[in-house]
Motif scaffolding. Structure first.
Motif, PDB file in Angstrom:
ATOM      1  N   TYR A  67      51.099  82.928  85.415  1.00 39.63           N
ATOM      2  CA  TYR A  67      49.959  83.138  86.538  1.00 39.63           C
ATOM      3  C   TYR A  67      48.992  82.211  86.528  1.00 39.63           C
ATOM      4  CZ  TYR A  67      52.424  87.606  85.821  1.00 39.63           C
ATOM      5  OH  TYR A  67      53.584  88.411  85.786  1.00 39.63           O
ATOM      6  N   TYR A  68      48.547  81.728  87.736  1.00 41.33           N
ATOM      7  CA  TYR A  68      47.538  80.929  87.899  1.00 41.33           C
ATOM      8  C   TYR A  68      46.097  81.659  87.698  1.00 41.33           C
ATOM      9  CZ  TYR A  68      50.797  77.194  89.117  1.00 41.33           C
ATOM     10  OH  TYR A  68      51.834  76.426  89.260  1.00 41.33           O
ATOM     11  N   GLY A  69      45.066  81.105  87.196  1.00 42.63           N
ATOM     12  CA  GLY A  69      43.725  81.747  87.381  1.00 42.63           C
ATOM     13  C   GLY A  69      42.655  80.551  87.547  1.00 42.63           C
ATOM     14  N   VAL A  70      41.338  81.355  88.015  1.00 44.14           N
ATOM     15  CA  VAL A  70      40.311  80.252  88.023  1.00 44.14           C
ATOM     16  C   VAL A  70      39.647  80.169  86.813  1.00 44.14           C
ATOM     17  CG1 VAL A  70      38.130  79.866  89.091  1.00 44.14           C
ATOM     18  CG2 VAL A  70      40.092  80.678  90.516  1.00 44.14           C
ATOM     19  N   LYS A 115      59.438  81.641 103.193  1.00 40.50           N
ATOM     20  CA  LYS A 115      58.562  82.425 103.916  1.00 40.50           C
ATOM     21  C   LYS A 115      58.059  83.575 103.274  1.00 40.50           C
ATOM     22  CE  LYS A 115      59.930  80.475 108.477  1.00 40.50           C
ATOM     23  NZ  LYS A 115      60.553  80.757 109.868  1.00 40.50           N
ATOM     24  N   ASP A 116      58.919  83.963 102.452  1.00 41.97           N
ATOM     25  CA  ASP A 116      58.413  85.356 101.744  1.00 41.97           C
ATOM     26  C   ASP A 116      57.761  85.161 100.521  1.00 41.97           C
ATOM     27  OD1 ASP A 116      58.233  87.875 100.631  1.00 41.97           O
ATOM     28  OD2 ASP A 116      60.389  88.154 100.255  1.00 41.97           O
ATOM     29  N   ALA A 117      56.259  85.621 100.665  1.00 42.98           N
ATOM     30  CA  ALA A 117      55.565  85.431  99.591  1.00 42.98           C
ATOM     31  C   ALA A 117      55.660  86.222  98.584  1.00 42.98           C
ATOM     32  CB  ALA A 117      54.190  85.136 100.237  1.00 42.98           C
ATOM     33  N   LYS A 118      56.275  87.393  98.363  1.00 43.80           N
ATOM     34  CA  LYS A 118      56.167  88.494  97.621  1.00 43.80           C
ATOM     35  C   LYS A 118      56.461  87.727  96.247  1.00 43.80           C
ATOM     36  CE  LYS A 118      57.185  92.029 100.694  1.00 43.80           C
ATOM     37  NZ  LYS A 118      57.179  93.409 100.772  1.00 43.80           N
ATOM     38  N   LYS A 119      57.355  86.960  96.054  1.00 43.59           N
ATOM     39  CA  LYS A 119      57.790  86.433  94.417  1.00 43.59           C
ATOM     40  C   LYS A 119      56.524  85.805  94.006  1.00 43.59           C
ATOM     41  CE  LYS A 119      59.953  82.238  95.937  1.00 43.59           C
ATOM     42  NZ  LYS A 119      61.199  81.747  95.911  1.00 43.59           N
ATOM     43  N   SER A 120      55.683  85.093  94.957  1.00 44.34           N
ATOM     44  CA  SER A 120      54.526  84.446  94.507  1.00 44.34           C
ATOM     45  C   SER A 120      53.168  85.342  94.416  1.00 44.34           C
ATOM     46  CB  SER A 120      54.209  83.211  95.345  1.00 44.34           C
ATOM     47  OG  SER A 120      55.382  82.444  95.307  1.00 44.34           O
ATOM     48  N   GLU A 121      53.081  86.370  94.999  1.00 42.34           N
ATOM     49  CA  GLU A 121      52.025  87.190  94.977  1.00 42.34           C
ATOM     50  C   GLU A 121      51.516  87.487  93.661  1.00 42.34           C
ATOM     51  OE1 GLU A 121      52.850  90.719  97.362  1.00 42.34           O
ATOM     52  OE2 GLU A 121      52.660  89.500  99.135  1.00 42.34           O
ATOM     53  N   PRO A 122      50.240  87.704  93.343  1.00 40.16           N
ATOM     54  CA  PRO A 122      49.653  87.822  91.740  1.00 40.16           C
ATOM     55  C   PRO A 122      49.852  89.307  91.753  1.00 40.16           C
ATOM     56  CG  PRO A 122      47.881  87.483  93.415  1.00 40.16           C
ATOM     57  CD  PRO A 122      49.018  87.210  94.192  1.00 40.16           C
ATOM     58  N   PRO A 123      50.094  89.964  90.511  1.00 37.38           N
ATOM     59  CA  PRO A 123      49.990  91.297  90.357  1.00 37.38           C
ATOM     60  C   PRO A 123      48.699  92.121  90.766  1.00 37.38           C
ATOM     61  CG  PRO A 123      49.639  90.045  88.239  1.00 37.38           C
ATOM     62  CD  PRO A 123      49.853  89.159  89.174  1.00 37.38           C
ATOM     63  N   ALA A 124      48.668  93.256  90.826  1.00 40.67           N
ATOM     64  CA  ALA A 124      47.598  93.890  91.066  1.00 40.67           C
ATOM     65  C   ALA A 124      46.664  93.903  89.734  1.00 40.67           C
ATOM     66  CB  ALA A 124      47.837  95.490  91.176  1.00 40.67           C
ATOM     67  N   THR A 135      54.118  82.155  89.141  1.00 38.68           N
ATOM     68  CA  THR A 135      55.002  81.328  89.043  1.00 38.68           C
ATOM     69  C   THR A 135      55.880  81.437  87.900  1.00 38.68           C
ATOM     70  OG1 THR A 135      55.601  78.845  89.346  1.00 38.68           O
ATOM     71  CG2 THR A 135      53.379  79.321  88.019  1.00 38.68           C
ATOM     72  N   GLY A 136      56.534  80.248  87.266  1.00 36.04           N
ATOM     73  CA  GLY A 136      57.298  80.247  86.117  1.00 36.04           C
ATOM     74  C   GLY A 136      57.773  78.854  85.846  1.00 36.04           C
ATOM     75  N   GLN A 137      58.049  78.526  84.723  1.00 33.99           N
ATOM     76  CA  GLN A 137      58.464  77.037  84.314  1.00 33.99           C
ATOM     77  C   GLN A 137      59.927  77.001  84.902  1.00 33.99           C
ATOM     78  OE1 GLN A 137      56.641  74.737  82.713  1.00 33.99           O
ATOM     79  NE2 GLN A 137      54.955  76.243  83.000  1.00 33.99           N
ATOM     80  N   GLN A 138      60.194  75.684  85.375  1.00 31.09           N
ATOM     81  CA  GLN A 138      61.490  75.359  86.032  1.00 31.09           C
ATOM     82  C   GLN A 138      61.764  73.936  85.465  1.00 31.09           C
ATOM     83  OE1 GLN A 138      61.320  77.562  89.940  1.00 31.09           O
ATOM     84  NE2 GLN A 138      63.484  77.132  89.521  1.00 31.09           N
ATOM     85  N   VAL A 139      62.896  73.511  85.591  1.00 30.19           N
ATOM     86  CA  VAL A 139      63.550  72.234  85.270  1.00 30.19           C
ATOM     87  C   VAL A 139      63.763  71.380  86.718  1.00 30.19           C
ATOM     88  CG1 VAL A 139      65.418  70.999  84.260  1.00 30.19           C
ATOM     89  CG2 VAL A 139      64.724  72.977  83.392  1.00 30.19           C
ATOM     90  N   LEU A 140      63.168  70.294  86.846  1.00 29.72           N
ATOM     91  CA  LEU A 140      63.289  69.478  88.083  1.00 29.72           C
ATOM     92  C   LEU A 140      64.130  68.030  87.535  1.00 29.72           C
ATOM     93  CD1 LEU A 140      62.455  68.925  90.956  1.00 29.72           C
ATOM     94  CD2 LEU A 140      60.576  67.400  89.999  1.00 29.72           C
ATOM     95  N   VAL A 141      65.254  67.654  88.055  1.00 24.81           N
ATOM     96  CA  VAL A 141      66.099  66.753  87.733  1.00 24.81           C
ATOM     97  C   VAL A 141      66.543  65.819  88.858  1.00 24.81           C
ATOM     98  CG1 VAL A 141      66.768  67.869  85.777  1.00 24.81           C
ATOM     99  CG2 VAL A 141      67.961  68.061  87.795  1.00 24.81           C
ATOM    100  N   PRO A 142      67.159  64.786  88.886  1.00 26.15           N
ATOM    101  CA  PRO A 142      67.640  64.220  90.158  1.00 26.15           C
ATOM    102  C   PRO A 142      69.017  64.898  90.251  1.00 26.15           C
ATOM    103  CG  PRO A 142      67.261  62.436  88.450  1.00 26.15           C
ATOM    104  CD  PRO A 142      66.935  63.855  87.774  1.00 26.15           C
TER     105      PRO A 142
END
Length: 351
Positions: free
Chosen positions: A290-293, A335-344, A189-196
Protein backbone atom coordinates in the motif's frame (compact mmCIF):
# COMPACT_ATOMS: atom_id res chain seq x y z
CA UNK A 1 7.78 -19.35 -4.03
CA UNK A 2 4.75 -20.89 -2.35
CA UNK A 3 6.08 -19.76 1.03
CA UNK A 4 6.45 -16.21 -0.31
CA UNK A 5 2.84 -16.15 -1.50
CA UNK A 6 1.63 -17.48 1.84
CA UNK A 7 3.62 -14.88 3.74
CA UNK A 8 2.35 -12.11 1.48
CA UNK A 9 -1.23 -13.23 1.94
CA UNK A 10 -0.92 -12.79 5.70
CA UNK A 11 0.33 -9.24 5.42
CA UNK A 12 -1.52 -6.00 4.77
CA UNK A 13 -5.20 -5.99 3.87
CA UNK A 14 -4.89 -9.57 2.59
CA UNK A 15 -4.34 -10.65 6.18
CA UNK A 16 -7.56 -9.23 7.58
CA UNK A 17 -9.01 -12.67 8.21
CA UNK A 18 -5.92 -13.73 10.12
CA UNK A 19 -5.88 -10.51 12.10
CA UNK A 20 -9.55 -10.92 12.93
CA UNK A 21 -8.87 -14.30 14.52
CA UNK A 22 -6.02 -12.85 16.57
CA UNK A 23 -8.11 -9.90 17.70
CA UNK A 24 -10.96 -12.20 18.66
CA UNK A 25 -8.66 -14.21 20.91
CA UNK A 26 -6.83 -11.26 22.42
CA UNK A 27 -9.59 -8.68 22.73
CA UNK A 28 -12.81 -10.71 22.80
CA UNK A 29 -14.20 -8.63 25.67
CA UNK A 30 -13.31 -5.32 24.08
CA UNK A 31 -15.02 -5.57 20.71
CA UNK A 32 -17.37 -2.93 19.35
CA UNK A 33 -17.12 -0.42 22.21
CA UNK A 34 -17.52 3.02 20.56
CA UNK A 35 -15.07 5.82 21.18
CA UNK A 36 -15.47 9.61 21.32
CA UNK A 37 -15.33 11.79 18.20
CA UNK A 38 -12.24 11.92 16.03
CA UNK A 39 -12.33 15.43 14.63
CA UNK A 40 -11.21 17.12 17.82
CA UNK A 41 -7.60 16.02 17.36
CA UNK A 42 -7.97 13.09 19.73
CA UNK A 43 -6.97 9.50 19.04
CA UNK A 44 -10.43 8.04 18.57
CA UNK A 45 -13.61 8.50 16.60
CA UNK A 46 -15.42 7.46 13.45
CA UNK A 47 -14.18 6.74 9.95
CA UNK A 48 -16.55 7.07 7.00
CA UNK A 49 -19.39 6.77 9.49
CA UNK A 50 -18.02 3.59 11.12
CA UNK A 51 -17.07 3.58 14.78
CA UNK A 52 -13.42 3.03 15.68
CA UNK A 53 -13.78 0.41 18.37
CA UNK A 54 -12.10 -0.06 21.72
CA UNK A 55 -10.74 -3.30 20.29
CA UNK A 56 -8.81 -1.21 17.78
CA UNK A 57 -7.17 0.70 20.62
CA UNK A 58 -6.52 -2.49 22.57
CA UNK A 59 -4.66 -4.10 19.68
CA UNK A 60 -2.72 -0.95 18.82
CA UNK A 61 1.03 -1.42 19.16
CA UNK A 62 4.10 0.47 18.10
CA UNK A 63 5.90 -0.37 14.88
CA UNK A 64 8.87 -1.67 16.84
CA UNK A 65 6.73 -4.14 18.80
CA UNK A 66 4.71 -5.70 15.99
CA UNK A 67 4.65 -5.06 12.26
CA UNK A 68 2.20 -7.52 10.80
CA UNK A 69 0.10 -4.67 9.40
CA UNK A 70 2.28 -1.57 8.86
CA UNK A 71 -0.42 0.14 6.79
CA UNK A 72 -2.60 0.32 9.92
CA UNK A 73 0.04 1.96 12.12
CA UNK A 74 -1.15 5.53 11.64
CA UNK A 75 -2.99 8.15 13.67
CA UNK A 76 -6.74 8.86 13.56
CA UNK A 77 -7.83 11.78 11.34
CA UNK A 78 -8.25 15.31 12.60
CA UNK A 79 -8.72 18.77 11.06
CA UNK A 80 -6.95 20.54 13.91
CA UNK A 81 -3.85 22.66 13.35
CA UNK A 82 -0.85 21.66 15.47
CA UNK A 83 2.69 22.97 15.61
CA UNK A 84 3.78 21.39 12.32
CA UNK A 85 0.87 22.82 10.33
CA UNK A 86 1.16 26.22 12.01
CA UNK A 87 4.82 26.37 11.01
CA UNK A 88 3.88 25.65 7.39
CA UNK A 89 1.16 28.32 7.45
CA UNK A 90 3.52 30.88 9.00
CA UNK A 91 5.98 30.75 6.12
CA UNK A 92 6.27 34.21 4.61
CA UNK A 93 5.29 35.42 1.13
CA UNK A 94 6.62 33.21 -1.65
CA UNK A 95 7.90 30.63 0.85
CA UNK A 96 4.37 29.99 2.14
CA UNK A 97 4.14 26.67 0.35
CA UNK A 98 3.90 23.00 1.15
CA UNK A 99 7.26 21.40 0.36
CA UNK A 100 6.72 17.96 -1.12
CA UNK A 101 9.09 15.30 -2.40
CA UNK A 102 7.79 13.71 -5.61
CA UNK A 103 8.90 11.82 -8.69
CA UNK A 104 9.12 13.59 -12.03
CA UNK A 105 9.78 10.49 -14.14
CA UNK A 106 6.96 8.06 -13.28
CA UNK A 107 4.50 8.08 -16.16
CA UNK A 108 0.97 8.94 -14.99
CA UNK A 109 2.07 9.17 -11.35
CA UNK A 110 4.45 12.11 -11.19
CA UNK A 111 5.92 13.23 -14.52
CA UNK A 112 6.35 16.11 -16.92
CA UNK A 113 4.50 15.74 -20.20
CA UNK A 114 6.44 17.65 -22.90
CA UNK A 115 3.44 17.35 -25.22
CA UNK A 116 0.95 18.83 -22.78
CA UNK A 117 0.96 22.19 -24.54
CA UNK A 118 1.63 23.85 -21.19
CA UNK A 119 4.91 24.48 -19.43
CA UNK A 120 5.55 20.78 -18.80
CA UNK A 121 4.24 21.08 -15.27
CA UNK A 122 4.25 18.04 -13.04
CA UNK A 123 1.10 15.98 -13.33
CA UNK A 124 -0.23 12.55 -12.45
CA UNK A 125 -2.08 10.62 -9.75
CA UNK A 126 0.36 11.49 -6.95
CA UNK A 127 0.46 15.12 -8.05
CA UNK A 128 -3.33 15.39 -7.83
CA UNK A 129 -3.16 14.24 -4.21
CA UNK A 130 -0.47 16.81 -3.43
CA UNK A 131 -2.64 19.60 -4.82
CA UNK A 132 -5.56 18.39 -2.71
CA UNK A 133 -3.42 18.45 0.46
CA UNK A 134 -2.15 21.97 -0.34
CA UNK A 135 -5.72 23.15 -0.94
CA UNK A 136 -6.83 21.90 2.44
CA UNK A 137 -3.87 23.17 4.47
CA UNK A 138 -3.04 26.44 2.68
CA UNK A 139 -6.25 27.15 0.77
CA UNK A 140 -4.47 27.04 -2.59
CA UNK A 141 -3.87 23.85 -4.61
CA UNK A 142 -0.88 25.49 -6.29
CA UNK A 143 0.83 26.48 -3.06
CA UNK A 144 3.37 23.70 -3.49
CA UNK A 145 7.11 23.59 -3.87
CA UNK A 146 7.87 20.31 -5.61
CA UNK A 147 11.22 18.65 -5.03
CA UNK A 148 12.26 15.76 -7.25
CA UNK A 149 13.52 13.08 -4.86
CA UNK A 150 15.31 9.89 -6.01
CA UNK A 151 13.89 6.61 -4.71
CA UNK A 152 16.77 6.06 -2.31
CA UNK A 153 16.53 9.60 -0.90
CA UNK A 154 12.89 9.65 0.17
CA UNK A 155 13.47 8.89 3.85
CA UNK A 156 16.63 11.03 4.20
CA UNK A 157 14.78 13.99 2.67
CA UNK A 158 12.05 13.70 5.31
CA UNK A 159 14.38 13.15 8.26
CA UNK A 160 16.65 16.03 7.20
CA UNK A 161 13.70 18.40 6.92
CA UNK A 162 14.20 19.08 3.22
CA UNK A 163 10.53 18.32 2.61
CA UNK A 164 7.33 18.36 4.66
CA UNK A 165 6.23 15.08 3.14
CA UNK A 166 6.88 12.64 0.33
CA UNK A 167 4.10 11.62 -2.07
CA UNK A 168 5.95 9.33 -4.41
CA UNK A 169 4.44 5.85 -4.83
CA UNK A 170 6.02 5.04 -1.46
CA UNK A 171 5.11 1.67 0.01
CA UNK A 172 4.32 1.51 3.71
CA UNK A 173 6.49 -1.20 5.24
CA UNK A 174 7.95 -2.31 8.55
CA UNK A 175 11.44 -0.90 8.07
CA UNK A 176 10.21 2.51 6.97
CA UNK A 177 7.78 3.11 9.82
CA UNK A 178 10.75 3.00 12.17
CA UNK A 179 12.09 6.15 10.48
CA UNK A 180 9.05 8.07 9.22
CA UNK A 181 5.33 8.36 9.89
CA UNK A 182 2.83 7.33 7.25
CA UNK A 183 -0.70 8.31 6.45
CA UNK A 184 -3.37 5.70 5.95
CA UNK A 185 -3.00 3.95 2.55
CA UNK A 186 -4.17 5.76 -0.56
CA UNK A 187 -3.43 3.01 -3.11
CA UNK A 188 -3.09 -0.76 -3.27
CA UNK A 189 -0.52 -2.54 -5.42
CA UNK A 190 1.93 -5.45 -5.34
CA UNK A 191 5.35 -6.44 -6.65
CA UNK A 192 5.47 -7.80 -10.21
CA UNK A 193 8.01 -8.77 -12.85
CA UNK A 194 8.57 -6.66 -15.97
CA UNK A 195 10.50 -8.23 -18.87
CA UNK A 196 10.94 -7.92 -22.65
CA UNK A 197 8.11 -9.59 -24.55
CA UNK A 198 10.58 -12.08 -26.02
CA UNK A 199 11.84 -13.17 -22.59
CA UNK A 200 11.38 -16.79 -21.42
CA UNK A 201 10.76 -15.51 -17.87
CA UNK A 202 7.21 -16.34 -16.84
CA UNK A 203 6.93 -14.46 -13.55
CA UNK A 204 8.29 -14.50 -10.03
CA UNK A 205 9.35 -18.12 -10.21
CA UNK A 206 12.21 -20.47 -11.05
CA UNK A 207 12.59 -18.93 -14.51
CA UNK A 208 14.49 -16.12 -12.76
CA UNK A 209 17.38 -18.51 -12.09
CA UNK A 210 20.60 -17.10 -13.51
CA UNK A 211 18.87 -13.86 -14.52
CA UNK A 212 19.86 -10.28 -13.72
CA UNK A 213 17.12 -8.38 -11.88
CA UNK A 214 17.12 -4.61 -11.59
CA UNK A 215 15.53 -2.78 -8.67
CA UNK A 216 15.79 0.67 -7.14
CA UNK A 217 18.09 1.03 -4.14
CA UNK A 218 16.09 1.44 -0.95
CA UNK A 219 12.94 0.08 -2.58
CA UNK A 220 10.53 -2.50 -1.25
CA UNK A 221 11.32 -4.59 -4.33
CA UNK A 222 14.98 -4.90 -3.38
CA UNK A 223 14.31 -5.76 0.26
CA UNK A 224 11.81 -8.40 -0.88
CA UNK A 225 14.29 -9.98 -3.27
CA UNK A 226 17.03 -9.88 -0.65
CA UNK A 227 14.84 -11.61 1.95
CA UNK A 228 13.54 -14.20 -0.53
CA UNK A 229 17.01 -15.07 -1.73
CA UNK A 230 18.18 -15.50 1.85
CA UNK A 231 15.16 -17.71 2.63
CA UNK A 232 15.62 -19.81 -0.51
CA UNK A 233 12.39 -18.60 -2.06
CA UNK A 234 14.30 -17.03 -4.96
CA UNK A 235 16.79 -19.12 -6.96
CA UNK A 236 20.27 -18.72 -5.53
CA UNK A 237 21.75 -17.99 -8.96
CA UNK A 238 19.54 -14.94 -9.45
CA UNK A 239 21.62 -11.76 -9.61
CA UNK A 240 19.93 -8.95 -7.62
CA UNK A 241 22.98 -6.68 -7.42
CA UNK A 242 21.79 -4.39 -10.20
CA UNK A 243 20.33 -1.51 -8.18
CA UNK A 244 19.79 2.05 -9.39
CA UNK A 245 18.93 5.37 -7.64
CA UNK A 246 15.65 5.83 -9.54
CA UNK A 247 13.23 3.08 -10.47
CA UNK A 248 12.82 4.32 -14.05
CA UNK A 249 16.54 3.69 -14.59
CA UNK A 250 15.70 -0.03 -14.48
CA UNK A 251 13.57 0.33 -17.60
CA UNK A 252 16.56 1.87 -19.36
CA UNK A 253 18.77 -1.04 -18.28
CA UNK A 254 16.16 -3.46 -19.54
CA UNK A 255 16.06 -1.66 -22.89
CA UNK A 256 19.87 -1.73 -23.14
CA UNK A 257 20.04 -5.43 -22.33
CA UNK A 258 21.89 -4.75 -19.07
CA UNK A 259 19.12 -6.44 -17.07
CA UNK A 260 16.89 -9.42 -17.80
CA UNK A 261 13.99 -8.35 -15.61
CA UNK A 262 12.72 -5.54 -13.44
CA UNK A 263 10.89 -6.10 -10.17
CA UNK A 264 8.80 -3.19 -8.96
CA UNK A 265 5.29 -2.21 -7.95
CA UNK A 266 2.79 -3.49 -10.51
CA UNK A 267 1.20 -0.04 -10.73
CA UNK A 268 4.52 1.50 -11.78
CA UNK A 269 5.42 -1.40 -14.04
CA UNK A 270 2.12 -1.05 -15.91
CA UNK A 271 2.93 2.59 -16.62
CA UNK A 272 6.39 1.65 -17.88
CA UNK A 273 4.88 -1.00 -20.15
CA UNK A 274 2.63 1.73 -21.54
CA UNK A 275 5.72 3.82 -22.31
CA UNK A 276 7.55 0.95 -24.03
CA UNK A 277 5.49 -1.55 -26.06
CA UNK A 278 8.44 -3.99 -26.20
CA UNK A 279 8.10 -4.91 -22.51
CA UNK A 280 5.30 -6.51 -20.51
CA UNK A 281 4.31 -7.71 -17.05
CA UNK A 282 4.74 -11.44 -16.45
CA UNK A 283 2.92 -13.34 -13.71
CA UNK A 284 0.64 -12.05 -10.99
CA UNK A 285 1.56 -9.69 -8.17
CA UNK A 286 3.32 -11.71 -5.48
CA UNK A 287 2.88 -9.26 -2.59
CA UNK A 288 0.12 -6.97 -1.32
CA UNK A 289 1.37 -3.46 -0.61
CA UNK A 290 0.00 0.00 0.00
CA UNK A 291 1.20 3.49 -0.86
CA UNK A 292 1.10 6.15 1.86
CA UNK A 293 2.10 9.76 2.36
CA UNK A 294 5.33 9.82 4.38
CA UNK A 295 6.08 12.54 6.96
CA UNK A 296 8.39 13.19 9.91
CA UNK A 297 8.03 10.78 12.77
CA UNK A 298 6.91 13.46 15.24
CA UNK A 299 4.63 15.44 12.89
CA UNK A 300 1.50 14.04 14.52
CA UNK A 301 -0.80 16.92 13.60
CA UNK A 302 0.26 16.71 9.94
CA UNK A 303 -0.29 12.94 9.87
CA UNK A 304 -3.77 13.37 11.35
CA UNK A 305 -4.60 16.17 8.91
CA UNK A 306 -3.49 14.16 5.87
CA UNK A 307 -5.58 11.23 7.09
CA UNK A 308 -8.62 13.50 7.32
CA UNK A 309 -7.89 14.78 3.81
CA UNK A 310 -7.71 11.19 2.53
CA UNK A 311 -11.11 10.39 4.07
CA UNK A 312 -12.62 13.40 2.28
CA UNK A 313 -10.71 12.68 -0.93
CA UNK A 314 -12.14 9.19 -1.21
CA UNK A 315 -15.67 10.42 -0.54
CA UNK A 316 -15.43 13.12 -3.21
CA UNK A 317 -16.98 11.45 -6.27
CA UNK A 318 -16.42 14.42 -8.60
CA UNK A 319 -12.86 15.59 -7.98
CA UNK A 320 -11.48 12.97 -5.62
CA UNK A 321 -9.66 9.64 -5.74
CA UNK A 322 -11.90 7.98 -8.32
CA UNK A 323 -11.74 10.91 -10.74
CA UNK A 324 -7.95 11.01 -10.49
CA UNK A 325 -7.75 7.25 -11.12
CA UNK A 326 -9.93 7.54 -14.21
CA UNK A 327 -7.85 10.38 -15.61
CA UNK A 328 -4.39 8.96 -15.01
CA UNK A 329 -4.44 5.23 -14.35
CA UNK A 330 -7.44 3.61 -16.02
CA UNK A 331 -5.55 3.40 -19.33
CA UNK A 332 -2.75 1.32 -17.79
CA UNK A 333 -4.44 -0.49 -14.89
CA UNK A 334 -7.94 -0.95 -16.30
CA UNK A 335 -11.24 0.85 -15.86
CA UNK A 336 -12.18 -1.13 -12.77
CA UNK A 337 -10.45 0.64 -9.89
CA UNK A 338 -11.55 -1.79 -7.18
CA UNK A 339 -8.34 -3.82 -7.14
CA UNK A 340 -6.37 -0.60 -6.61
CA UNK A 341 -8.63 0.93 -3.98
CA UNK A 342 -7.01 1.25 -0.58
CA UNK A 343 -8.60 -0.67 2.29
CA UNK A 344 -10.95 0.96 4.74
CA UNK A 345 -8.48 2.74 7.04
CA UNK A 346 -7.65 1.51 10.51
CA UNK A 347 -5.81 3.79 12.89
CA UNK A 348 -3.88 1.63 15.33
CA UNK A 349 -1.18 4.12 16.27
CA UNK A 350 -1.95 6.01 19.45
CA UNK A 351 1.25 8.03 20.00
Amino acid sequence: MRARRLRASLKGWGGVAAMTVVCALVAVFALCLPLPGAHDGGAAGTVDGRAVTQATRTTAVTAEEDCEAPEKQTLPPSSADGDTIKAIKNRKSEKRKLIVGVDQNSYRWGYRDPNSGKTAELEGFDIDLVHRIAQDILGDPKAVQFKAIPTDQRIPAIKDGRVDMVVRTMTINCDRIKDVAFSAPYFKTGQQVLVPKSSPITGYDDTLAGRRICTAAGSTAYSTLEADKKDGELPGSTDISGTVPNQLDCLVRLQLGEADAVVTDGALAASQAAQDPTVQLKGEAFTAEYYGVAMKKDADDLVRRVNQILVDYRQDTEKGWQASYEQWLSATLGKDAKKSEPPAPQYLRTT
